[in-house]
Design a protein around this motif. Structure first.
Motif, PDB file in Angstrom:
ATOM      1  N   GLY A 159     -28.943  20.803  26.965  1.00  0.00           N
ATOM      2  CA  GLY A 159     -27.997  20.240  26.000  1.00  0.00           C
ATOM      3  C   GLY A 159     -28.179  18.749  25.911  1.00  0.00           C
ATOM      4  O   GLY A 159     -28.790  18.116  26.766  1.00  0.00           O
ATOM      5  N   LEU A 160     -27.659  18.174  24.857  1.00  0.00           N
ATOM      6  CA  LEU A 160     -27.769  16.723  24.713  1.00  0.00           C
ATOM      7  C   LEU A 160     -26.371  16.119  24.710  1.00  0.00           C
ATOM      8  O   LEU A 160     -25.757  15.943  25.744  1.00  0.00           O
ATOM      9  N   GLY A 161     -25.864  15.833  23.524  1.00  0.00           N
ATOM     10  CA  GLY A 161     -24.531  15.237  23.425  1.00  0.00           C
ATOM     11  C   GLY A 161     -23.453  16.261  23.715  1.00  0.00           C
ATOM     12  O   GLY A 161     -23.730  17.424  24.018  1.00  0.00           O
ATOM     13  N   THR A 162     -22.224  15.816  23.619  1.00  0.00           N
ATOM     14  CA  THR A 162     -21.112  16.730  23.875  1.00  0.00           C
ATOM     15  C   THR A 162     -20.378  17.010  22.576  1.00  0.00           C
ATOM     16  O   THR A 162     -20.284  16.153  21.704  1.00  0.00           O
ATOM     17  N   ALA A 163     -19.853  18.225  22.486  1.00  0.00           N
ATOM     18  CA  ALA A 163     -19.038  18.564  21.317  1.00  0.00           C
ATOM     19  C   ALA A 163     -17.786  17.712  21.373  1.00  0.00           C
ATOM     20  O   ALA A 163     -17.297  17.397  22.460  1.00  0.00           O
ATOM     21  N   PRO A 164     -17.270  17.306  20.227  1.00  0.00           N
ATOM     22  CA  PRO A 164     -16.028  16.533  20.241  1.00  0.00           C
ATOM     23  C   PRO A 164     -14.914  17.339  20.911  1.00  0.00           C
ATOM     24  O   PRO A 164     -14.984  18.560  20.984  1.00  0.00           O
ATOM     25  N   GLU A 165     -13.915  16.628  21.387  1.00  0.00           N
ATOM     26  CA  GLU A 165     -12.817  17.343  22.031  1.00  0.00           C
ATOM     27  C   GLU A 165     -11.651  17.582  21.098  1.00  0.00           C
ATOM     28  O   GLU A 165     -10.716  18.303  21.418  1.00  0.00           O
ATOM     29  N   MET A 166     -11.692  16.903  19.970  1.00  0.00           N
ATOM     30  CA  MET A 166     -10.571  17.044  19.039  1.00  0.00           C
ATOM     31  C   MET A 166     -11.082  17.432  17.669  1.00  0.00           C
ATOM     32  O   MET A 166     -12.231  17.179  17.327  1.00  0.00           O
ATOM     33  N   PRO A 167     -10.199  18.020  16.881  1.00  0.00           N
ATOM     34  CA  PRO A 167     -10.592  18.323  15.495  1.00  0.00           C
ATOM     35  C   PRO A 167     -10.948  17.040  14.761  1.00  0.00           C
ATOM     36  O   PRO A 167     -10.436  15.967  15.057  1.00  0.00           O
ATOM     37  N   ASP A 168     -11.822  17.180  13.819  1.00  0.00           N
ATOM     38  CA  ASP A 168     -12.323  16.078  13.011  1.00  0.00           C
ATOM     39  C   ASP A 168     -11.172  15.434  12.241  1.00  0.00           C
ATOM     40  O   ASP A 168     -10.322  16.125  11.703  1.00  0.00           O
ATOM     41  N   HIS A 169     -11.148  14.126  12.144  1.00  0.00           N
ATOM     42  CA  HIS A 169     -10.084  13.492  11.370  1.00  0.00           C
ATOM     43  C   HIS A 169     -10.544  13.035   9.977  1.00  0.00           C
ATOM     44  O   HIS A 169      -9.828  12.348   9.272  1.00  0.00           O
ATOM     45  N   ASN A 170     -11.752  13.409   9.613  1.00  0.00           N
ATOM     46  CA  ASN A 170     -12.235  13.070   8.275  1.00  0.00           C
ATOM     47  C   ASN A 170     -12.260  14.298   7.386  1.00  0.00           C
ATOM     48  O   ASN A 170     -12.130  15.423   7.870  1.00  0.00           O
ATOM     49  N   ILE A 171     -12.450  14.057   6.109  1.00  0.00           N
ATOM     50  CA  ILE A 171     -12.594  15.197   5.212  1.00  0.00           C
ATOM     51  C   ILE A 171     -13.967  15.173   4.541  1.00  0.00           C
ATOM     52  O   ILE A 171     -14.666  14.164   4.540  1.00  0.00           O
ATOM     53  N   TYR A 172     -14.314  16.328   4.004  1.00  0.00           N
ATOM     54  CA  TYR A 172     -15.633  16.549   3.401  1.00  0.00           C
ATOM     55  C   TYR A 172     -15.428  17.265   2.093  1.00  0.00           C
ATOM     56  O   TYR A 172     -14.458  17.988   1.930  1.00  0.00           O
ATOM     57  N   GLU A 173     -16.348  17.061   1.190  1.00  0.00           N
ATOM     58  CA  GLU A 173     -16.235  17.856  -0.025  1.00  0.00           C
ATOM     59  C   GLU A 173     -17.597  18.229  -0.554  1.00  0.00           C
ATOM     60  O   GLU A 173     -18.629  17.757  -0.071  1.00  0.00           O
ATOM     61  N   LYS A 174     -17.562  19.091  -1.542  1.00  0.00           N
ATOM     62  CA  LYS A 174     -18.800  19.589  -2.123  1.00  0.00           C
ATOM     63  C   LYS A 174     -18.760  19.358  -3.614  1.00  0.00           C
ATOM     64  O   LYS A 174     -17.702  19.243  -4.200  1.00  0.00           O
ATOM     65  N   ARG A 175     -19.926  19.342  -4.189  1.00  0.00           N
ATOM     66  CA  ARG A 175     -20.001  19.148  -5.621  1.00  0.00           C
ATOM     67  C   ARG A 175     -21.266  19.796  -6.161  1.00  0.00           C
ATOM     68  O   ARG A 175     -22.343  19.690  -5.573  1.00  0.00           O
ATOM     69  N   HIS A 176     -21.109  20.473  -7.283  1.00  0.00           N
ATOM     70  CA  HIS A 176     -22.264  21.025  -7.987  1.00  0.00           C
ATOM     71  C   HIS A 176     -22.771  19.991  -8.974  1.00  0.00           C
ATOM     72  O   HIS A 176     -21.984  19.259  -9.559  1.00  0.00           O
ATOM     73  N   GLN A 177     -24.058  19.946  -9.173  1.00  0.00           N
ATOM     74  CA  GLN A 177     -24.580  19.037 -10.179  1.00  0.00           C
ATOM     75  C   GLN A 177     -25.883  19.597 -10.755  1.00  0.00           C
ATOM     76  O   GLN A 177     -26.774  19.991 -10.005  1.00  0.00           O
ATOM     77  N   HIS A 178     -25.953  19.605 -12.048  1.00  0.00           N
ATOM     78  CA  HIS A 178     -27.196  20.009 -12.709  1.00  0.00           C
ATOM     79  C   HIS A 178     -27.927  18.753 -13.169  1.00  0.00           C
ATOM     80  O   HIS A 178     -27.285  17.740 -13.457  1.00  0.00           O
TER      81      HIS A 178
END
Ligand SMILES: Cc1cc2nc3c(=O)[nH]c(=O)nc-3n(C[C@H](O)[C@H](O)[C@H](O)COP(=O)(O)OP(=O)(O)OC[C@H]3O[C@@H](n4cnc5c(N)ncnc54)[C@H](O)[C@@H]3O)c2cc1C
Ligand SMILES: NC(=O)c1ccc[n+]([C@@H]2O[C@H](COP(=O)([O-])OP(=O)(O)OC[C@H]3O[C@@H](n4cnc5c(N)ncnc54)[C@H](O)[C@@H]3O)[C@@H](O)[C@H]2O)c1
Ligand SMILES: Cc1cc2nc3c(=O)[nH]c(=O)nc-3n(C[C@H](O)[C@H](O)[C@H](O)COP(=O)(O)O)c2cc1C
Ligand SMILES: [Zn+2]
Lengths: 207, 419, 93, 997
Positions: free
Chosen positions: D150-169
């Motif tokens: 293994g390398l790094g460690t998994a975070p211990e807390m849920p992520d505090h950022n958000i993510y989104e997706k987008r379609h584009q032609h």
């Protein structure tokens, strides 16, 4: 006529009350529910000219014969859903009368195989308009909504996020009608508000 | 100098002194003989295990194993390595449990560490329906004499503290079962270990040799055409997973099989964080952490037929959304590599092991999304079937005839994903 | 994600469609006259070629119509889209 | 805070006026805006930044980009913790915190470095050869092995950022914003095509940002900035910086991830990254190339670096990567870099070039400066441990494949390597394109494409700037041209000075200078030349076996800097050509992608739609407990204050049997079936006959799969001559609709039938119980409810509570019952009206659990609950519903050998001593210890209030013949055994008298 005040919106569980119509000067998208629209699902053979003419005389406009196109205007119109399927819209409350008239016209035209279903409540319409409306939709919709590809008067059955929708561009602003099944409406509303948050969402008055 | 073949900590230390220059090849690369007593087509786990058991259990050592590429790179080399035997129906339980038992002694038997890691396999229930199905399975499995338990929510929390057990989750976890003997093993080691042991007993492993046709006379198989010429044998066993229909077509019959992409992925390596194997049929995800530290995860199949070993990205989006929902702390963990395999899916999600319309030609396929766990057991009964020309009793229910009689062994409903 | 040309709606993402597997499997007109094996052939046996497959798709989230396509199962290239009921091409083409 | 002692005073693309503070391994440092973490660490003289995967060897910064094999760090902490980022790609921001991964207690003193001492015991694949005895110990060994891996460690807390997706032609997607990509985007953009230009770096420019090349009279960087301005001015062009195209899928579908604000530290709650799902009509890949290193003993020491990286640190970041440098390689690049180093004030000790005849402009310039060029020489080994102290140089023999002459030591703290270039063909290869090997350039180049894609610039083996510009423009023009877009007034080609370059001389492997030395091929995975030789010796000599046996190329860097050497060495060992050995498969993602961005907003409440009926709000307010049925939330039971589930369900059942109960039945699937052939259609899809159903009548139907197994059931009414209305199970609604359409369109197109799903058009409630009629009569208008006028299985229209309604007299409880359906938007009003008048009747809302008890008392099946896809109508004892006179879907399958067996599992009732869990197994002969033969299982089991005892439904082998027998239900989980008597499945009101109220 049944008392329309007994009607309830699929968004009732979201308790939007109070937020509708609030001024939102920063907003570049406008989201509302257009509740009072009668809708009739019409199935018939587009090749039957007599029948098509009969419908036109009832509707006052022809049923669109090109795929993914609409006819009429936003209030009264028809959306072509498939090769032998249309969604006809009228101002809410007139659906019964139209249903009857279409049925009569079909019979008179000798249409042996026509299906009419009142689906006014099967779906509701969420309207989304404003300069960033397209950006909001592209977050969850795989259609190409660029004006070169999708314009006012176009419609398409497709997916928006995890809901099946019928998308209809009603104006160049751009403005869209999003037809969505009753039970998915609350989900989709929340999704749209979330997706629009970065552009500012004004919650419109219910029509 | 004599080459070293036997593996142990001592031989490793001895070899360290001369820079590991004396290790023998794990298996030979012989030239094909013109004929063999038996041919196995397909150098995945199933084919290799079959060749090994033919030699070991039945003394049939004049065997060729024919593989079109290098061995072990089909589904055996690309699966998520979940091992379990908690299947619903008696017929399935029998073959998967035989397999798990063989797995339990395999490192020693093959003298090759397959890294069997029986860290427990947890299945989640997210609705009353799931719970009912899980209970049904657990009850059946236990009465078949196989280990399986229900887990209380408290036990589950203790076992997997990082799991999202919030009742507000979109699919709240409301129960779980565990098979403690379930777990994982190193996929490559299964192929290589069997290959080495089979080779040791005289089996010729012919890599880069593709079977292009069968020679069939009067309904009997006489051998196979290959890219390296004709090779004769009175018995031919086929274990080519995703390519089964292609081979059946060469032999002139069709199978109730379609080949689909099944995708998997690994995260970057992480320090140990997750010490069981978890599956959730409802949200379609299963995952474990490998000994190297990657999170290994898989999903459901892509719905279209494909021989491309790759699928469509929406499947990945779905499993990763499900994973983040189940394990919110994995949101910033990164996917490092994703790939696909070609799985051979049967209508009832159960395999076919047995005879075919061509005599002397035997078939082992249809393991679909779940045949890694069955490699030893399936190889064992398939070898028997070939050697005796009679299905092993555990293999008998998995005949091709069941599609005519209707005696299907439907593992869909109750097992959810069949991994 | 495949891009599939619906004969009615135009090119759309695979996500809008459902795949119905091999095309041109006609239901036997008189099932009673078939042996169990023949019936099993209709029910379960499939051509599953490595190469060009004629298969059925439904534009589930669009016009809800079924249609046929010819697709290469290795490259995933779609070679032909044609109506339900239209015959398959002669093999070799 | 320490001074940035390796920082140059002038030049480069950093902003010296904006100081940024950061911590690395707990220590404070300072860098400048425009730095990466790697450049800032180098500026501060930090040498050891990481430990290797297996041997935990100290490692420094090796590259300046995504190919970095060494410098992996854990960024941030708590909810922003992110493992395994490449320091070379992390843009510095104020307050950044980073730490080395995979070391304990610290990167400078790492206990695990013990592995390096015993590395002789840990060759490739060592774990396959040991830890087998004693058998039971593996589990413990494994624990230790896992800790070390293994390398790094998994975070211990849920992520505090958000993510989104987008379609584009778009018309043309250009990946890579170096000179080639920019030129492509300009050409395509000028033609009016819709263009997207994506580059993973913060700025456009690609290699120009670091290599100091010039275009016209301007610096390459200025040219890029000018181009950016022009692109930004085009309406249909979108430039996406910090955006990595990571997956090239079928039909020109490309996934990209945009790092929106990582460079600002991604404050909590903000959008951190965006997934772009691009569908491009044409793709131009201008993804550049990656420099290859040279391989020799201890080539992993901190201070050993790719030549281009050293150049980039100087030109782009204003960092002097060392004070005393040696350059080593097989092509002109080392000479060019030597000049840059010298210009930056680095003392260049020598340029070691394996080519006996090093000629060309750059070589001459180096010589001119008085720098020693050691042509025909090679570096045999590196000196130093935690930092490079020098190198050992040897002359090569004439063929260049072995050493001649003595070792010469050179002192240095920087060793720059260039072993040639590997075009970045990852995406091209993912797209299905074939690769061709170029002997000249010793690399794979894009060959035949399978999708609408072209490749330009270094990615296509065109390494000189002039060629990159020209080829990029041509590719952009051609891509747009294929789509009908024409560039108007194409500008002249840009003048670029281009010097004479000498040819490259590939050297994959030289003999060892001393036995046992370690020459790393894959730095990340600690794979050495000897490992590769061992693998080949042991028969793992297929490239795919080699990869898996040694783990070459399997780390987060996916072998960017090592794979070609591994291949070259393997080809050498096998005595075959490189293309004969072939590459391993290029797979997405191009660089690792966070799960979060793939999930986007599809988490939490947006994970999946929750479907709610019109009455949902009422249920919620009334304290209903819900169960998930597919996406629906259905009330499971309605507990009153202080009441548990059992009591609530019991009360609900009693109400239905003795008073009147109300259930929300809106989730049932509903299909309008219209057309002259509707009855014919129903005849084919249901097992029973539909010829004689009169208008206004309802009938129950059972639907089978073509395999003869029960698939769905429901009541269908005939509303008019050619109009039927079908209901399906809630869970089966979508499936049945799709199934029926499938048959209609594909198998029976001659039938004149139209299907329309109207599930959502109707809200339905169902009332049942002796008082149902009286209750309904208070609300219904214009419908005669009297038994004779409105018998069982009849449907009528009328008004209920003033609302247009469809009323059908049907029952799933065995009591007198009605289903009332109104347009969905009136559903709540209808329900509330019933509640109002219901007060006089003690009307009781019931959930699905009570419904199940009630239907089980009557022996009614629940498809999916009592059946599982392996049950025929005969098994259910429902032969009465199977017509003998007609064909229908599934009929033929009922006549197969197995489906005709008489000892199949039959649906029967059970009277167990106590309630048992559903799913409990049944045995005829109980044994104290498993295994024992199971003869069936309990499908449903409830405490029946009406019978005052537990009842169950079960599937039991030959069950109908065993009625009256006692069987055993071993509950091994609870440690008890329950006896049960087999009975008829109908427990209550077997004559069905209550239906008539
Ligand atoms: C992504 C993924 C995840 C999975 N996860 C699990 C899991 O967690 N647990 C589990 O139990 N199972 C799992 N499976 C299923 C499991 O991998 C397979 O069922 C199993 O590996 C099949 O082994 P095999 O030996 O039959 O086939 P393969 O390993 O595919 O071997 C077949 C071999 O036949 C060769 N071949 C084909 N045609 C010819 C020819 N004409 N001539 C010569 N040789 C030929 C192929 O090259 C191949 O090497 C998974 C599968 C995939 C793809
Ligand atoms: N001296 C030499 O021998 C030598 C060798 C090779 C290249 N070069 C120089 O390198 C340049 C080559 O120009 P070019 O335009 O072909 O390449 P480039 O390296 O300048 O640009 C490639 C760009 O693509 C980006 N990129 C790569 N993969 C990506 C992905 N998947 N998603 C998003 N971005 C991605 C990179 O970040 C980079 O900015 C020229 O300036 C040339 O002189 C010189
Ligand atoms: C259990 C398991 C673990 C894997 N771990 C890694 C890994 O750590 N690094 C890596 O690059 N690939 C890993 N892979 C993926 C392989 O590199 C490879 O992609 C896969 O076996 C499919 O082969 P292909 O990509 O050559 O088609 C792993 C595969 C499996 C089955
Ligand atoms: Zn369509």
């Amino acid at each position: 006529m049944v008392d329309p005040s007994l009607r309830q919106s699929p968004l009732a569980t979201l308790h939007l009350g109070g937020r509708e119509g609030q001024p939102a000067p920063e907003a570049s998208v406008h989201l509302a529910e257009r509740r009072s629209v009668g809708k009739i699902n019409l199935r018939a053979d587009p090749g039957d000219g007599v029948l098509m003419n009969a419908f036109e005389s009832v509707l006052g406009y022809p049923l669109p014969l090109d795929p993914n196109r609409t006819s009429g205007d936003g209030k009264r119109g028809a959306l072509r859903l498939g090769p032998d399927e249309w969604l006809v819209t009228v101002p809410g409350g007139q659906e019964n009368a139209l249903f009857g008239a279409l049925g009569t016209a079909a019979t008179a035209a000798g249409g042996k195989h026509v299906a009419l279903s009142d689906v006014s409540d099967a779906r509701t319409i969420l309207t989304l308009a404003g300069p960033r409306a397209r950006d909001v939709l592209q977050k969850g919709c795989g259609l190409d909504l660029h004006p070169r590809a999708f314009q006012t008067g176009h419609c398409a059955g497709t997916l928006l996020a995890r809901a099946a929708i019928l998308l209809h561009q009603t104006g160049d602003a751009p403005a869209y009608d999003i037809h969505v099944a009753w039970s998915f409406a609350a989900y989709l509303w929340v999704w749209l508000e979330d997706a629009g948050a970065e552009y500012g969402v004004a919650v419109g008055e219910v029509e | 100098m004599k080459k070293n073949k036997r593996y142990s900590i001592f031989s490793l230390a001895r070899n360290a002194r001369n820079y590991h220059e004396n290790w023998a090849a794990a298996w030979r690369s012989p030239e094909p003989k013109p004929s063999y007593d038996a041919i196995i087509v397909g150098g995945g786990g199933h084919g290799l295990a079959t060749a090994y058991y033919l030699a070991k259990q039945h003394g049939i050592t004049n065997v060729a194993l024919i593989e079109k590429g290098p061995i072990g790179l089909g589904n055996t080399g690309r699966n998520t390595t979940v091992i379990r035997s908690n299947y619903l129906w008696d017929e399935s339980a029998a073959i998967y449990e035989l397999s798990l038992k063989l797995y339990e002694g395999l490192s020693q038997e093959l003298n090759y560490n397959i890294m069997l890691s029986q860290r427990g396999l947890v299945s989640l229930a997210h609705s009353q329906h799931d719970l009912r199905e899980i209970e049904r399975r657990v009850n059946a499995i236990r009465l078949n004499g196989i280990d399986s338990e229900m887990l209380s929510m408290a036990e589950l929390k203790q076992l997997i503290p990082i799991l999202n057990l919030s009742p507000n989750s979109r699919y709240p976890v409301i129960g779980a079962s565990i098979q403690r003997r379930g777990g994982t093993a190193r996929h490559d080691a299964i192929a290589w270990g069997y290959a080495r042991a089979a080779d040791d007993r005289g089996v010729d492993i012919l890599q880069h040799t593709e079977v292009t046709g069968f020679r069939i006379q009067g309904g009997r198989v006489e051998g196979v055409e290959t890219t390296r010429g004709f090779i004769a044998a009175p018995k031919v066993g086929v274990a080519v997973a995703g390519h089964s229909s292609v081979l059946a077509d060469m032999a002139g019959f069709r199978l109730p099989i379609s080949s689909h992409p099944l995708q998997a992925m690994v995260s970057e390596p992480l320090k140990p964080i997750f010490n069981t194997v978890l599956m959730s049929a409802a949200v379609h995800v299963y995952l474990s952490q490998s000994d190297r530290g990657e999170l290994v995860m898989g999903a459901g199949i892509d719905k279209f037929n494909s021989y491309a070993q790759r699928g469509s990205p929406p499947i990945l989006e779905d499993i990763l959304a499900a994973t983040v929902e189940l394990f919110p702390i994995f949101s910033r963990v990164k996917m490092m590599r994703q790939w696909g395999g070609i799985v051979d899916v049967c209508p009832d999600a159960s395999p076919i092991v047995g005879k075919t319309p061509v005599s002397g030609l035997y078939l082992n396929c249809g393991w679909g999304t779940g045949g890694f766990k069955s490699i030893p057991g399936s190889g064992f009964v398939f070898a028997h079937t070939i050697a005796q020309d009679e299905p092993h009793e555990i293999a008998a229910p998995f005949s091709l005839e069941r599609f005519s009689t209707g005696a299907l062994i439907d593992e869909h409903g109750a097992s959810g994903v069949a991994h | 994600m495949l891009r599939i040309e619906c004969p009615h709606c135009g090119a759309r993402d695979e996500a809008e469609f459902s795949c119905g597997g091999e095309a041109h499997i006609a239901r036997p007109k008189e099932p009673d006259k078939l042996s169990d094996a023949e019936w099993a052939d209709y029910l379960y046996m499939r051509t599953n070629p490595k190469g060009i497959l004629a298969e059925r798709w439904c534009h589930t989230f669009g016009c809800r119509r079924w249609f046929n396509i010819e697709r290469d199962t290795v490259s995933h290239e779609i070679l032909r889209v044609y109506a339900m009921g239209e015959p398959r091409r002669e093999s070799g083409t | 805070m320490k001074r940035q002692r390796n920082r140059l005073d002038v030049g480069a693309r950093i902003d010296r006026s904006r100081r940024l503070r950061f911590h690395f391994n707990g220590k404070p440092y300072e860098g400048f805006a425009g730095d990466t973490l790697a450049s800032a660490l180098l500026a501060n003289g930090v040498r050891v930044v990481a430990r290797s995967f297996k041997y935990h060897r100290p490692r420094g910064i090796y590259s300046a980009g995504m190919e970095e094999p060494n410098a992996l760090v854990q960024l941030g902490g708590g909810a922003s913790s992110e493992p395994n980022l490449r320091a070379t790609q992390v843009e510095l921001f104020d307050g950044l915190e980073a730490a080395s991964v995979n070391c304990w207690p610290s990167v400078n003193f790492d206990i695990w470095a013990f592995n390096d001492r015993v590395s002789g015991l840990l060759p490739a694949g060592f774990y396959y050869k040991t830890f087998m005895w004693p058998k039971s110990f593996w589990h413990s060994y494994e624990k230790v092995i896992r800790k070390g891996a293994g390398l790094g460690t998994a975070p211990e807390m849920p992520d505090h950022n958000i993510y989104e997706k987008r379609h584009q032609h778009c018309d043309v997607l250009v990946v890579g914003g170096g000179p080639a990509g920019i030129s492509a985007a300009l050409a395509a953009g000028r033609s009016g095509a819709r263009v997207i230009l994506a580059d993973e770096q913060a700025e456009l420019g690609g290699a120009l940002l670091g290599n100091g090349e010039r275009i016209e009279a301007a610096s390459g960087v200025d040219w890029a900035m000018g181009a950016r301005a022009e692109l930004d001015g085009m309406d249909e062009v979108r430039v996406l910086s910090r955006t990595t195209a990571f997956g090239y899928y079928d039909h020109n579908y490309v996934l990209m991830v945009e790092r929106v604000n990582d460079h600002l530290g991604a404050p909590p709650g903000t959008l951190r990254q965006r997934l772009w799902k691009i569908r491009a009509r044409q793709v131009v890949l201008a993804t550049g190339s990656i420099e290859r290193p040279m391989v020799f003993a201890d080539n992993d020491r901190p201070g050993v670096m790719l030549a281009g990286a050293a150049r980039t640190y100087i030109n782009r970041f204003g960092v002097k990567p060392g004070n005393r440098a040696v350059l080593y390689g097989n092509n002109d690049h080392i000479h060019q870099v030597a000049l840059d180093l010298a210009d930056a004030g680095v003392r260049v000790e020598a340029v070691v070039d394996v080519r006996a005849k090093a000629v060309g402009e750059a070589v001459a310039a180096v010589r001119e400066r008085g720098i020693e060029v050691m042509a025909g020489h090679a570096v045999g080994g590196a000196l130093g441990k935690k930092r490079l102290r020098g190198v050992e140089v040897l002359a090569l023999n004439e063929k260049g494949d072995g050493f001649a002459g003595d070792i010469r030591r050179l002192r240095c703290d920087l060793l720059c390597l260039s072993g040639g270039w590997t075009p970045t063909v990852h995406l091209f290869s993912q797209s299905g394109g074939k690769l061709d090997y170029s002997e000249n350039q010793a690399c794979f180049l894009p060959g035949e494409a399978r999708q609408a894609v072209s490749v330009a610039g270094a990615a296509n083996g065109v390494f000189a700037l002039k060629g990159c510009l020209g080829e990029g423009a041509a590719a952009g023009r051609s891509a747009a041209g294929k789509l009908g877009f024409r560039e108007v007034g194409a500008p002249e080609a840009l003048p670029v000075a281009q010097g004479e370059a000498g040819a490259l001389m590939p050297v994959w492997r030289l003999p060892p200078v001393s036995k046992g030395e370690r020459r790393f091929v894959d730095l990340h995975g600690d794979v050495t030349v000897s490992d590769i030789e061992l693998a080949a010796r042991e028969g793992y000599s297929a490239n795919e076996h080699l990869k898996r046996y040694t783990s070459t190329g399997m780390g987060p860097d996916q072998g960017r800097t090592g794979n070609m050497h591994a291949l070259g060495i393997l080809a050498d060992i096998r005595g075959e050509s490189i293309p004969a050995v072939g590459t391993t498969t290029f797979r997405p993602p191009y660089t690792p992608v966070p799960y979060g961005v793939m999930a986007g907003r599809d988490v939490g409440v947006l994970a999946d739609p929750v479907r709610m009926t019109a009455m949902h709000g009422w249920h919620e307010r009334s304290g209903a407990v819900f169960d998930d049925v597919g996406q629906w939330k259905r009330p499971w039971y309605f507990p009153r204050t202080g009441e548990g589930m059992a009591a609530a369900v019991r009360r609900e059942c009693i109400a239905a049997r003795s008073g009147v109960a109300i259930l929300d039945a809106s989730t049932l699937g509903k299909i309008d079936i219209q057309g002259p052939d509707a009855a014919k259609f129903l005849n084919r899809v249901y097992t029973n006959s539909w010829n004689k159903l009169a208008v206004g009548r309802c009938r129950y139907g059972l639907m089978l799969g073509e395999d003869g197994m029960v698939m769905d059931d429901g009541v269908t009414s005939r509303l008019a001559e050619n109009h039927y209305f079908m209901t399906t199970t809630s869970g089966g609604a979508a499936r049945v609709m799709a199934w029926l359409e499938d048959w209609l369109q594909c198998e029976w197109p001659e039938l004149k039938v139209y299907l329309t799903s109207v599930t959502e058009q109707w809200a339905t409630l169902s009332i049942s119980g002796p008082n149902a009629r009286r209750l309904l009569s208070e609300l219904a208008e214009g419908v005669d409810l009297e038994a004779d006028a409105f018998p069982h299985m009849v449907v009528r229209s009328g008004k209920v509570a003033g609302i247009e309604a469809r009323i059908s007299r049907v029952s799933f409880t065995g009591e007198l019952g009605y289903e009332v359906s109104v347009a969905t938007s009136y559903g709540l009003a209808l329900w509330q009206a019933f509640q109002r008048v219901g007060e006089n009747y003690d009307l009781t809302p019931i959930g699905t659990e009570a419904l199940h008890v009630l239907r089980a008392e009557k022996g009614y099946i629940a498809v999916g609950h009592d059946t599982d896809g392996s049950v025929t109508p005969g098994d259910l004892g429902m032969d009465w519903i199977v017509s003998k006179k007609k064909d229908f879907i599934g009929r033929r399958s009922l006549a197969r050998a197995d489906t005709m067996r008489t000892d199949r599992k039959h649906f029967v009732g059970l009277l167990p001593e106590t309630r048992v869990p559903e799913g409990a197994q049944i045995v005829a002969e109980y044994k104290r210890r498993p295994p024992m033969k199971m003869i069936g299982h309990v499908t449903s089991c409830y405490d029946s209030a009406a019978l005052g005892r537990p009842i169950a439904l079960a599937l039991i082998a030959g069950g109908r013949e065993r009625i009256g027998e006692t069987v055993t239900i071993p509950l091994t989980l609870q440690g008890r055994v329950v006896k049960a008597e087999i009975t008829s499945p109908v427990f209550y009101d077997p004559k069905g008298e209550r239906l008539n109220g």
